[in-house]
Write a protein that holds these residues in place. Sequence first.
Motif, short mmCIF file in Angstrom:
data_model
loop_
_atom_site.label_atom_id
_atom_site.label_comp_id
_atom_site.label_asym_id
_atom_site.label_seq_id
_atom_site.Cartn_x
_atom_site.Cartn_y
_atom_site.Cartn_z
N SER A 31 57.42 14.98 25.10
CA SER A 31 56.45 15.59 25.35
C SER A 31 56.37 15.63 26.87
O SER A 31 55.86 16.64 27.56
N ALA A 32 56.50 14.65 27.55
CA ALA A 32 56.64 14.45 29.09
C ALA A 32 57.78 15.48 29.44
O ALA A 32 57.59 16.29 30.64
N LEU A 33 58.88 15.60 28.86
CA LEU A 33 60.04 16.39 29.26
C LEU A 33 59.33 18.04 29.37
O LEU A 33 59.53 18.82 30.18
N TRP A 34 58.54 18.36 28.21
CA TRP A 34 58.16 19.62 28.12
C TRP A 34 57.31 19.77 29.34
O TRP A 34 57.00 20.86 30.09
N ILE A 35 56.42 18.95 29.62
CA ILE A 35 55.18 18.99 30.59
C ILE A 35 55.90 19.10 32.02
O ILE A 35 55.51 19.88 32.84
N ALA A 36 56.85 18.31 32.26
CA ALA A 36 57.40 18.32 33.55
C ALA A 36 58.18 19.68 33.68
O ALA A 36 58.31 20.22 34.81
N ALA A 289 53.79 18.35 19.23
CA ALA A 289 53.63 19.64 18.80
C ALA A 289 52.59 20.52 19.53
O ALA A 289 52.69 21.74 19.71
N GLY A 290 51.41 19.78 19.61
CA GLY A 290 50.35 20.53 20.42
C GLY A 290 50.79 20.80 21.81
O GLY A 290 50.46 21.94 22.35
N THR A 291 51.63 19.83 22.74
CA THR A 291 52.00 20.19 23.71
C THR A 291 53.01 21.49 23.99
O THR A 291 53.21 22.41 24.62
N VAL A 292 53.90 21.27 22.80
CA VAL A 292 55.04 22.32 22.83
C VAL A 292 54.44 23.72 22.59
O VAL A 292 54.56 24.92 23.16
N ASP A 294 51.23 24.71 23.11
CA ASP A 294 50.49 25.21 24.11
C ASP A 294 51.24 25.77 25.10
O ASP A 294 50.88 26.86 25.93
N LEU A 295 52.35 25.01 25.56
CA LEU A 295 52.97 25.75 26.66
C LEU A 295 53.90 27.14 26.33
O LEU A 295 54.12 27.82 26.99
N THR A 296 54.14 27.08 25.09
CA THR A 296 54.91 28.34 24.55
C THR A 296 53.89 29.47 24.15
O THR A 296 54.43 30.57 24.80
N LEU A 297 52.76 29.27 23.72
CA LEU A 297 51.74 30.35 23.23
C LEU A 297 51.00 30.78 24.42
O LEU A 297 50.28 31.88 24.37
N ARG A 298 50.86 30.10 25.71
CA ARG A 298 49.93 30.39 26.73
C ARG A 298 50.26 31.45 27.31
O ARG A 298 51.42 32.17 27.34
#
Length: 298
Positions: A31-36, A289-292, A294-298
């Motif tokens: 999750s942190a890796l995707w956010i970063a 899953a929510g993080t990925v 969110d970042l993919t579909l925004r």
Amino acid sequence: MTSPTRLQLYLQLIRWDRPAGWLLLLWPTLSALWIAADGWPGWHLLVVFTLGTVLMRSAGCCVNDVADRDFDKHVKRTANRPVTSGAVSVKEALLLGAALALLAFGLVLTTNAPTILMSFAALAVALIYPYAKRMVSMPQAVLGVAFSFGIPMAFSAALGGNEWSWAGVYNAAPWTAWALLASNLFWVLAYDTEYAMVDRDDDIRIGIKTSALTLGRFDVIGVMAFYAIHLGSWAALGLRFGLGRIFLLGIAAAAAQAVWHWTLIRGRGREGCFKAFRLNHWVGFSVFAGTVLDLTLR
């Protein structure tokens, strides 16, 4: 009945048949890796942090079983662990743990200077934890730091930097990364207190310090408070990083599971507490899953 082979004993030592252990470390790290990375981090970092998590959790099991071998023999759930039973020697376990840690360090070497430096601090905390049970009233807090160190390391690796100094480490991982570490620590406190509730009677008898014993009759309330602090602070930090509604749906799914866990642990039965612990990785997966998404579909 045939005796297990050395390979089977080593796989048992590193809990290969219990992937829930390394999944608890993996989901917040990813999750942190995707956010970063603000999205897809690339195959290199994904492989480094996934394999590194599995290897370091396995190495930690080796060290933990060596440190706890004299305690584990008095606990029904752990009496047959390879080191405790004598099937694997202390030397073998330490050599295996060292080999796995070196493999993980080899992966870290493919990242950058601040991340490499940070890995030494992560290793130190991981080595300290097994002995914290003898001195600290809530050793799960030490475990929380050890299990959460992949978060600032993920930020450091994703954001770059090649300064060989601790100032470089500070610059590579922003304060929000360390805030995520602190937030994740409370999740570790929640699920490892559930785990400690399973062995409460044995731990009292042999003199081990745990959060379940420290909290006493407030153990269930404590677990739920830890869940609330973790999910509330992680949600606030996620919004600060620009995550939105889909991310919050993942937080909501995790919160619903935490409520379900309350129904499992409120009676303090061994089976219910162990089930809650064992299924905690789905809490982390929901947030991931929510993080990925969110970042993919925004």
